[in-house]
Design an enzyme around this catalytic site. Structure first.
Site, PDB file in Angstrom:
ATOM      1  N   THR A  45      28.131 -12.172  10.477  1.00 36.56           N
ATOM      2  CA  THR A  45      29.103 -12.110  11.448  1.00 36.56           C
ATOM      3  C   THR A  45      28.327 -12.653  12.720  1.00 36.56           C
ATOM      4  O   THR A  45      28.899 -13.118  13.379  1.00 36.56           O
ATOM      5  CB  THR A  45      29.437 -10.676  11.453  1.00 36.56           C
ATOM      6  OG1 THR A  45      30.178 -10.142  10.554  1.00 36.56           O
ATOM      7  CG2 THR A  45      30.694 -10.583  12.746  1.00 36.56           C
ATOM      8  N   TYR A 133      22.337  -7.025  -0.271  1.00 36.89           N
ATOM      9  CA  TYR A 133      23.589  -7.512   0.457  1.00 36.89           C
ATOM     10  C   TYR A 133      24.184  -8.481  -0.793  1.00 36.89           C
ATOM     11  O   TYR A 133      23.896  -9.489  -1.005  1.00 36.89           O
ATOM     12  CB  TYR A 133      23.428  -8.290   1.647  1.00 36.89           C
ATOM     13  CG  TYR A 133      24.624  -8.875   2.170  1.00 36.89           C
ATOM     14  CD1 TYR A 133      25.940  -8.409   1.835  1.00 36.89           C
ATOM     15  CD2 TYR A 133      24.579  -9.530   3.349  1.00 36.89           C
ATOM     16  CE1 TYR A 133      27.195  -8.750   2.531  1.00 36.89           C
ATOM     17  CE2 TYR A 133      25.763  -9.999   4.019  1.00 36.89           C
ATOM     18  CZ  TYR A 133      26.983  -9.727   3.483  1.00 36.89           C
ATOM     19  OH  TYR A 133      28.076 -10.158   4.056  1.00 36.89           O
ATOM     20  N   LYS A 161      24.733  -3.125  -0.102  1.00 41.08           N
ATOM     21  CA  LYS A 161      25.952  -3.486   0.682  1.00 41.08           C
ATOM     22  C   LYS A 161      26.847  -4.317  -0.288  1.00 41.08           C
ATOM     23  O   LYS A 161      26.169  -5.463  -0.514  1.00 41.08           O
ATOM     24  CB  LYS A 161      25.681  -4.319   1.888  1.00 41.08           C
ATOM     25  CG  LYS A 161      27.170  -4.953   2.578  1.00 41.08           C
ATOM     26  CD  LYS A 161      26.680  -5.640   4.090  1.00 41.08           C
ATOM     27  CE  LYS A 161      28.009  -6.105   4.369  1.00 41.08           C
ATOM     28  NZ  LYS A 161      27.928  -7.062   5.835  1.00 41.08           N
ATOM     29  N   ILE A 203      29.611  -1.377   6.365  1.00 41.61           N
ATOM     30  CA  ILE A 203      29.237  -2.455   7.406  1.00 41.61           C
ATOM     31  C   ILE A 203      30.167  -3.380   7.582  1.00 41.61           C
ATOM     32  O   ILE A 203      30.742  -3.934   6.665  1.00 41.61           O
ATOM     33  CB  ILE A 203      27.815  -2.851   7.017  1.00 41.61           C
ATOM     34  CG1 ILE A 203      26.970  -1.977   6.794  1.00 41.61           C
ATOM     35  CG2 ILE A 203      27.554  -3.931   8.057  1.00 41.61           C
ATOM     36  CD1 ILE A 203      25.535  -2.363   6.077  1.00 41.61           C
TER      37      ILE A 203
END
Length: 293
Positions: A45, A133, A161, A203
């Site tokens: 992001t 991730y 994540k 998250i």
């Protein structure tokens, strides 16, 4: 590491494409005022792949200074080059980040053995908690349950994540990982089922424009208040859908602009939303009445 909602911060740019640190600080303060529990700098992001090393360091230093220890600051340091990932993660540790988030190496499409070797090499090189991730839709490679279990044995690898979108995989992962290993949801539309499986938070992209709502959802789930959680998640679904109607972070930057944060356009090769997409996003945001308060 943390419990509740953490925000994958967008990176503000000026009209000439430079970092806008004043707006970045404003975004951080809004997150903290809404009780967000952690901040991620330079992730997907945050357009980490199009930041220079100097820009990444400036953003991270700014976030650490502004938060002043109020919440953990997690640095997005993953790349598809192991040596560069080590260097970037060492820099994050030197600057005072609380943890590093490492996406799987993208484009290379390595094997599971390669993933183990890559993440182990980074974890061996730094004294910093590491969050793996998993986002195969963007990277082209997924971390298997077996690989996650292997990597969880490393003392510096402390969190995962999960953003594959596969709820069945999430169940297998939570069943296999050792107690105490932190797992976080990486998809805003799946906060409820992922936390029901035992994730200790999210998250979030959604929390950039809607931090209080996202934290309220996470808090309800941590309290096992599924009636409230279902209501919040359900009410947010149209907004979440609109925020992911184009490639992240294109819509979320438009949403932040709508609430008065001049974060600017995404960097090339990303471009602003189409007129139709932007109109749909704004209509959805204006129809949403909120669920907090």
């Amino acid at each position: 590491m943390f419990k509740g909602a953490g925000t994958a911060l967008a990176t503000p740019f000026t009209s000439t494409g430079e970092l806008d640190l004043a707006v970045f600080e404003q975004l951080i303060e809004q997150q903290l005022a809404a009780n967000i529990q952690a901040l991620v700098v330079g992730g997907t992001t945050g357009e980490g792949s199009t930041l220079t090393n100097e820009e990444f360091e400036t953003l991270l230093e700014t976030a650490i200074r502004v938060t002043a220890g109020r919440v953990p600051v997690i640095a997005g340091t993953g790349t598809n080059n192991t040596a560069q990932t080590i260097e970037k993660t060492q820099t994050a540790a030197r600057l005072g980040a609380d943890a590093a988030m490492l996406v799987t190496p993208y484009y290379n499409k390595t094997s599971q053995a390669g993933l183990v070797a890559h993440f182990t090499a980074v974890a061996d090189a730094v004294d910093l908690p590491i969050m793996l991730y998993n986002v195969p839709s963007r990277t082209g490679v997924a971390i298997s349950v077996e690989t996650a279990v292997t990597l969880a044995k490393h003392p510096n690898i402390q969190a995962f994540k999960e953003a594959s979108g596969d709820v069945s995989f999430m169940g297998e992962l939570m069943t296999a990982l050792p107690d105490g290993f932190a797992v976080f949801c990486g998809n805003d539309d799946q906060i409820l089922p992922y936390m029901a499986w035992g994730a200790q938070g999210v998250i979030s992209v959604l929390s950039n424009p809607y931090p209080a709502e996202t934290q309220a959802l996470a808090e309800a789930l941590l309290a096992n208040d599924y009636t409230t959680a279902r209501r919040i998640q359900s009410d947010l679904m149209p907004v979440i859908s609109a925020l992911f109607s184009d490639v992240n972070p294109i819509p979320v930057k438009a949403a932040l602009e709508e609430i008065g944060l001049a974060v600017g356009a995404p960097r090339l090769p990303l471009v602003r939303q189409s007129e139709a997409g932007h109109a749909h996003l704004l209509e959805t945001m204006r129809s949403y009445k909120g669920v907090v308060g």
